[in-house]
Write a protein that holds these residues in place. Sequence first.
Motif, mmCIF file in Angstrom:
data_model
loop_
_atom_site.group_PDB
_atom_site.id
_atom_site.type_symbol
_atom_site.label_atom_id
_atom_site.label_comp_id
_atom_site.label_asym_id
_atom_site.label_seq_id
_atom_site.Cartn_x
_atom_site.Cartn_y
_atom_site.Cartn_z
ATOM 1 N N GLY A 36 47.084 30.390 43.995
ATOM 2 C CA GLY A 36 47.081 30.443 42.015
ATOM 3 C C GLY A 36 47.712 29.429 41.515
ATOM 4 O O GLY A 36 49.785 29.318 41.916
ATOM 5 N N ARG A 64 38.720 29.034 42.475
ATOM 6 C CA ARG A 64 37.679 29.381 40.953
ATOM 7 C C ARG A 64 38.728 28.800 39.752
ATOM 8 O O ARG A 64 39.698 29.148 39.713
ATOM 9 C CB ARG A 64 37.335 30.325 40.635
ATOM 10 N N PHE A 66 40.487 30.183 36.187
ATOM 11 C CA PHE A 66 39.827 31.099 35.184
ATOM 12 C C PHE A 66 40.718 30.398 33.915
ATOM 13 O O PHE A 66 41.940 30.157 33.992
ATOM 14 C CB PHE A 66 41.310 32.149 35.663
ATOM 15 N N ALA A 71 38.080 34.485 31.786
ATOM 16 C CA ALA A 71 38.702 35.666 32.703
ATOM 17 C C ALA A 71 38.475 36.832 32.553
ATOM 18 O O ALA A 71 37.738 37.335 31.831
ATOM 19 C CB ALA A 71 40.174 35.772 32.319
ATOM 20 N N VAL A 106 42.583 28.445 40.693
ATOM 21 C CA VAL A 106 42.986 29.255 42.277
ATOM 22 C C VAL A 106 42.110 28.535 43.300
ATOM 23 O O VAL A 106 40.627 28.003 43.368
ATOM 24 C CB VAL A 106 42.423 30.444 42.164
ATOM 25 N N THR A 243 47.596 37.868 38.779
ATOM 26 C CA THR A 243 47.522 38.223 39.607
ATOM 27 C C THR A 243 46.090 39.089 40.757
ATOM 28 O O THR A 243 45.253 38.844 40.896
ATOM 29 C CB THR A 243 48.599 38.363 40.804
ATOM 30 N N ALA A 246 42.585 37.934 38.651
ATOM 31 C CA ALA A 246 42.311 36.551 39.767
ATOM 32 C C ALA A 246 41.340 37.496 41.345
ATOM 33 O O ALA A 246 39.954 36.998 41.660
ATOM 34 C CB ALA A 246 43.118 35.929 40.656
ATOM 35 N N GLU A 249 38.300 39.648 40.868
ATOM 36 C CA GLU A 249 36.731 38.975 40.408
ATOM 37 C C GLU A 249 36.553 37.906 41.177
ATOM 38 O O GLU A 249 35.034 38.036 41.724
ATOM 39 C CB GLU A 249 37.629 37.518 39.052
#
Length: 728
Positions: A36, A64, A66, A71, A106, A243, A246, A249
């Motif tokens: 990230g 992705r 965010f 998010a 990311v 973190t 993410a 997700e």
Amino acid sequence: MARYLGKETTRVDGIAKVTGKAKYTAEFQVPHVAYGFLVLSTIAKGRITAIDTREAEQTAGVVRVFTHLNAGRLGKAPAAGELPQWSWPLQSDRVFFNGQPIALVVAESYEQARHAARLVKVAYQAEPHNTNLETVLDRAQLDSRNPKPRGNPAAALQAAPVKVEAEYRIPINHHNPIEPHAAIAFWEGDQLTIFDKTQEVYSVQKHLAEGLGVPADNIRVVSPFVGGAFGASLKPNYYPSLTAMAARELKRPVKVVYTRTQMFTGHGYRPHTVQKVTLGTDARGKLQALVHEAFHNTSSFEPFSDATTRFVTQVYACPNLNAPLKVAAVDLATPTWMRAPGAVSGMFALESAMDELAYALKIDPLELRLINYAEVDPDSGKPFSSKALRECYRLGAEKFGWKNRNHEPRSMRDGKLLVGWGMASSVWGAMQMPASARVTYRADGTASVASATSDIGPGTYTVMTMIAAEFLGLRLDQVHFELGDTRQPRAPAQGGSWTTSSVGSAVRGAALTITARLLELANRDTGSPLQGVDASSVEMLDGRLRVKNEPAHSVEIAEVMRRTGTTEITEVYDSKPSPEREKYASLAHGAQFVEVKVDPDLGTVRVTRVIEITACGKILNPLASHSQEIGGVVWGIGMALEEATEIDHRTGRIANANLQHYHVPVNADIHAIETIFVEEDDTIVNPLGVKGMGELGMVGIPAAIANAVFHATGKRIRDLPITPEKLL
């Protein structure tokens, strides 16, 4: 006779650190990890009207991007009609400070994520902002934990024949530890494991449980080595939640590491401080009144106080005192604690003012401090559990050669250089917090020790190994100590200089409990030479349990364990401050003597000699302790002469968010530093008799340097840092 405590001991983790075996947060290898990279806001206040991530998302390797639009939820949603606050990242379109994270890109590699982060396009609706504390002093709120006033300072000031009054300013300072902040998060079902650079794994666990809406027991936080922090990782920072969100997700591990620039808005800082000090004395220099009013900034969305005036009330015997702290909100990120928080700022003002008073009275600055020496705690009237500050003054003055000082400014020279001698006092709390430790002693004469404390560099691994070895009667190489994991017994944050007193007391307690259990096992044999002996009278040493001072009365521990079918003994011990402490005031003290040489043509200041004398109870590892104090002096030199975070108030942006323009001391800035300890035998403060020293070492240094600069040049610099243009 102690085997280890009080002896110079090299770091047990030293080889691991210099060979790269010690793993720091970003170095853990997690398969299939994605990287990230943060995108930060470029306005100080307002809202995001549009954020275009299309180009970034179409770039090679991007997984992705965010933003607040996609998010995962962090924390509770604001109630209907309530304005969103900035407590969790990427949760609304609001911007509260310049450098706030507004997107996380990311990608498969760090380079791909960093490249794509530059392609995110953002449009804002900016609102008027204010990042300048000086303009909002009238809006400052009284800190709720302010020390209580004593006597009637206003009346006493009016009656005092000698008065000095001055204002002192300290700019924002930033922690710049070597290791950048970082986290790696991965989920296994509903179980989260996160590696994080933190000073308290349990507070990060609690923070993530709140933010992610999962039970704390489902979250494991791991932080075995911290490459410097000193306050920068005391509060959970915003990146672990980001973190972990993410990773949840994306259903894969994610790693986020700050750049050096991102660290300037990513973890807090020492706040900007304005202090007004007024001192009133009788003709002999005895303090009649002390008014010390401090102001510092916080953010617009979170109250923060570094308790700037907390310790100044306990330094000198003065019947009439008021030391209020007022905090004002500006449009910056929230400040945080930074080495010796409050104390170094408050004492810079008080100890500079005391020096000004000495000149107004025409008496020696050291003499003035002795005239106003506090024999008991001026705040509570309680006796000190121990206080060797008088001895620190005496020893420091003797070592430094203070008696040869000519009182007159600009009177001492070395060739064309102006020589200045200055001094100051330092104070810090001698605190102990509840802590737990687990000790396992095995029949083969080895032991494992664990506590979820931290080691930000002071040598926690080493001192805990020493304490365990001392009380289990083992060699250092027979003890294995582990820290920094929420699977270990709970410990306080590593801050406040309380780790050795708190966690060390727990390790000692567990070891002594094991000793008592071994005695009980030994005495199951009616022929035991230890029959009728109390547990407090025996000790473990070299594999034997023996009566102290009577080594003939002993049993072999391995034999006792074999006979009773015991392979190992484990004890978890909870240590707490004793009720006895309540009857006393407990502080650590010190005195600093500093020599500077100033070039009158260039205005450059060199700190050529420092003698620092410290009284902080018992010194368990002199090697590490001297190193701690030298580090404190170096940081104090940086604060006095170099460090300042420059904010461009037009944009609210930090203009020097890097190590090229944020100056810290380098080798060439540091000359002779001598640190000396006056040991105190304090049986009240905690079972080990130790007091905090990690912060104390820097507390008086900026004031002592400013006082030396005045002595050299006749110029009183009340605004840190003391840079050449202020002296020219």
